[in-house]
Design a protein around this motif. Structure first.
Motif, PDB file in Angstrom:
ATOM      1  N   LEU A  78       4.360 -45.968  60.875  1.00 37.75           N
ATOM      2  CA  LEU A  78       5.804 -47.064  59.964  1.00 37.75           C
ATOM      3  C   LEU A  78       6.699 -46.511  58.814  1.00 37.75           C
ATOM      4  O   LEU A  78       7.580 -47.031  58.740  1.00 37.75           O
ATOM      5  CB  LEU A  78       4.951 -47.785  59.817  1.00 37.75           C
ATOM      6  N   SER A  79       5.753 -45.538  58.090  1.00 40.43           N
ATOM      7  CA  SER A  79       7.038 -45.006  56.824  1.00 40.43           C
ATOM      8  C   SER A  79       7.842 -44.112  57.569  1.00 40.43           C
ATOM      9  O   SER A  79       8.210 -43.680  56.666  1.00 40.43           O
ATOM     10  CB  SER A  79       4.939 -44.413  55.725  1.00 40.43           C
ATOM     11  N   ILE A  80       7.589 -43.929  58.671  1.00 40.68           N
ATOM     12  CA  ILE A  80       8.737 -42.470  59.351  1.00 40.68           C
ATOM     13  C   ILE A  80       9.993 -43.374  59.977  1.00 40.68           C
ATOM     14  O   ILE A  80       9.680 -44.739  61.070  1.00 40.68           O
ATOM     15  CB  ILE A  80       7.774 -41.760  60.140  1.00 40.68           C
ATOM     16  N   SER A  81      11.023 -42.911  59.634  1.00 41.56           N
ATOM     17  CA  SER A  81      12.225 -43.229  59.879  1.00 41.56           C
ATOM     18  C   SER A  81      12.552 -42.693  60.991  1.00 41.56           C
ATOM     19  O   SER A  81      12.032 -42.240  61.405  1.00 41.56           O
ATOM     20  CB  SER A  81      13.298 -43.816  58.695  1.00 41.56           C
TER      21      SER A  81
ATOM     22  N   TYR B 166      -2.289 -36.689  65.126  1.00 38.53           N
ATOM     23  CA  TYR B 166      -1.426 -36.127  65.459  1.00 38.53           C
ATOM     24  C   TYR B 166       0.310 -37.705  65.777  1.00 38.53           C
ATOM     25  O   TYR B 166      -0.255 -38.698  66.165  1.00 38.53           O
ATOM     26  CB  TYR B 166      -1.178 -34.900  66.054  1.00 38.53           C
ATOM     27  N   LEU B 167       1.275 -37.104  66.229  1.00 35.24           N
ATOM     28  CA  LEU B 167       2.223 -37.664  66.743  1.00 35.24           C
ATOM     29  C   LEU B 167       2.278 -36.546  68.048  1.00 35.24           C
ATOM     30  O   LEU B 167       2.718 -35.698  68.112  1.00 35.24           O
ATOM     31  CB  LEU B 167       3.775 -37.515  65.793  1.00 35.24           C
ATOM     32  N   ALA B 168       2.769 -37.393  68.966  1.00 37.57           N
ATOM     33  CA  ALA B 168       2.733 -36.795  70.674  1.00 37.57           C
ATOM     34  C   ALA B 168       3.947 -37.574  71.223  1.00 37.57           C
ATOM     35  O   ALA B 168       4.119 -38.796  71.064  1.00 37.57           O
ATOM     36  CB  ALA B 168       1.671 -37.181  71.769  1.00 37.57           C
ATOM     37  N   GLN B 169       4.903 -37.197  71.396  1.00 34.97           N
ATOM     38  CA  GLN B 169       6.000 -37.384  72.010  1.00 34.97           C
ATOM     39  C   GLN B 169       6.241 -36.611  73.419  1.00 34.97           C
ATOM     40  O   GLN B 169       6.245 -35.476  73.684  1.00 34.97           O
ATOM     41  CB  GLN B 169       7.338 -37.294  70.813  1.00 34.97           C
TER      42      GLN B 169
ATOM     43  N   HIS C 291       1.404 -32.296  63.786  1.00 32.61           N
ATOM     44  CA  HIS C 291       0.782 -32.664  63.109  1.00 32.61           C
ATOM     45  C   HIS C 291       1.110 -34.294  61.865  1.00 32.61           C
ATOM     46  O   HIS C 291       1.638 -33.193  61.306  1.00 32.61           O
ATOM     47  CB  HIS C 291      -0.383 -31.339  62.237  1.00 32.61           C
ATOM     48  N   LEU C 292       0.547 -35.066  61.679  1.00 32.89           N
ATOM     49  CA  LEU C 292       1.021 -36.267  60.692  1.00 32.89           C
ATOM     50  C   LEU C 292       0.179 -35.929  59.789  1.00 32.89           C
ATOM     51  O   LEU C 292       0.538 -35.762  57.901  1.00 32.89           O
ATOM     52  CB  LEU C 292       0.943 -37.178  61.435  1.00 32.89           C
ATOM     53  N   ILE C 293      -1.124 -35.936  59.305  1.00 34.86           N
ATOM     54  CA  ILE C 293      -1.818 -35.631  58.254  1.00 34.86           C
ATOM     55  C   ILE C 293      -3.214 -36.171  58.828  1.00 34.86           C
ATOM     56  O   ILE C 293      -4.136 -36.644  60.015  1.00 34.86           O
ATOM     57  CB  ILE C 293      -1.830 -37.235  57.565  1.00 34.86           C
ATOM     58  N   THR C 294      -4.209 -35.235  57.565  1.00 42.50           N
ATOM     59  CA  THR C 294      -5.824 -35.008  57.618  1.00 42.50           C
ATOM     60  C   THR C 294      -6.309 -36.138  56.843  1.00 42.50           C
ATOM     61  O   THR C 294      -5.974 -35.423  55.929  1.00 42.50           O
ATOM     62  CB  THR C 294      -6.204 -34.151  57.678  1.00 42.50           C
ATOM     63  N   PHE C 295      -7.691 -36.977  57.638  1.00 40.67           N
ATOM     64  CA  PHE C 295      -7.486 -37.162  55.820  1.00 40.67           C
ATOM     65  C   PHE C 295      -9.361 -37.945  56.278  1.00 40.67           C
ATOM     66  O   PHE C 295      -9.756 -37.666  57.144  1.00 40.67           O
ATOM     67  CB  PHE C 295      -7.034 -39.036  56.046  1.00 40.67           C
TER      68      PHE C 295
ATOM     69  N   TRP D 166       1.528 -50.343  75.884  1.00 44.51           N
ATOM     70  CA  TRP D 166       2.148 -49.984  75.396  1.00 44.51           C
ATOM     71  C   TRP D 166       2.523 -51.254  74.723  1.00 44.51           C
ATOM     72  O   TRP D 166       2.446 -52.200  75.196  1.00 44.51           O
ATOM     73  CB  TRP D 166       3.679 -49.694  76.286  1.00 44.51           C
ATOM     74  N   VAL D 167       2.849 -51.024  73.490  1.00 43.85           N
ATOM     75  CA  VAL D 167       2.502 -51.659  72.442  1.00 43.85           C
ATOM     76  C   VAL D 167       3.901 -51.481  71.926  1.00 43.85           C
ATOM     77  O   VAL D 167       3.762 -50.147  70.642  1.00 43.85           O
ATOM     78  CB  VAL D 167       0.948 -52.155  71.518  1.00 43.85           C
ATOM     79  N   SER D 168       4.827 -52.490  71.553  1.00 43.63           N
ATOM     80  CA  SER D 168       5.517 -52.293  70.898  1.00 43.63           C
ATOM     81  C   SER D 168       5.717 -52.082  69.142  1.00 43.63           C
ATOM     82  O   SER D 168       4.777 -52.007  68.842  1.00 43.63           O
ATOM     83  CB  SER D 168       6.604 -53.282  70.672  1.00 43.63           C
ATOM     84  N   ARG D 169       6.164 -50.808  68.989  1.00 41.45           N
ATOM     85  CA  ARG D 169       6.000 -50.815  67.580  1.00 41.45           C
ATOM     86  C   ARG D 169       6.263 -52.198  66.552  1.00 41.45           C
ATOM     87  O   ARG D 169       5.706 -52.250  64.755  1.00 41.45           O
ATOM     88  CB  ARG D 169       7.120 -49.489  66.658  1.00 41.45           C
TER      89      ARG D 169
END
Length: 188
Positions: free
Chosen positions: A178-181, A129-132, A111-115, A150-153
């Protein structure tokens, strides 16, 4: 002095349904605002949704769908996701939608965020969510979800700036990404 004027909260005295379908409910709420004014304010409910930022195994690209949305008559890039079925947990929706829409399965889903996309009048929680750690397991089952690519970050800021990503769920999710390193991705 009523509760609204004491603590700054808007008070709902009641709400009546004006229109209802499986996809939307429209209501009128009898409310009081902190100034003491009382009036009817519209409310809109959409079913809660869940979506995923699906990263490739190198964590350099995101799986996005180029698709048309008829109501605003726009084409834009979107994440896989959908409506949460009754009794289903958001993470299970994400798992299901990723496979149905893309043919991939993710081993790691966090889970990343709920808004809320329009918090002033709309009830519509969006779970992101983040799926990896993905594996291609089948052909996509959903044929109306656009074409996934697939699109480059590194392309994401330009896609946002040029208006090619215009829906709130995808915008919030990708701006969060984008805010996550780099090293943080594996821990999020």
């Amino acid at each position: 002095m009523d509760a609204a004027s004491e603590n700054g909260a808007w008070v709902t005295h009641g709400e009546r349904l004006v229109y209802e379908s499986d996809w939307v409910r429209v209501g009128l709420a009898d409310i009081s605002v902190p100034s003491g004014e009382r009036f009817e304010h519209h409310t809109v409910w959409f079913p809660p949704v869940a979506m995923a930022v699906v990263l490739d195994n190198e964590r350099s690209s995101v799986l996005l769908s180029w698709r048309h949305r008829f109501a605003p008559n726009i084409w834009n890039w979107e994440l896989p996701g959908g409506i949460i079925d009754p009794g289903e947990e958001p993470i299970d929706t994400v798992r299901r939608e990723i496979t149905e829409e893309t043919g991939y399965r993710a081993e790691s889903i966090k889970h990343l965020i709920t808004f809320e996309p329009a918090v002033g009048m709309l009830r519509n929680p969006n779970h992101v969510y983040l799926a990896q750690d993905i594996t291609l397991v089948s052909e996509p089952e959903e044929l109306n979800e656009g074409k996934f690519r697939w699109v480059s970050r590194t392309q994401i800021p330009e896609l946002i700036q040029s208006g090619q990503i215009s829906n709130s769920g995808t915008l919030v999710a990708l701006l969060h990404l984008l805010s996550i390193s780099g090293p943080e991705l594996a821990d999020k």
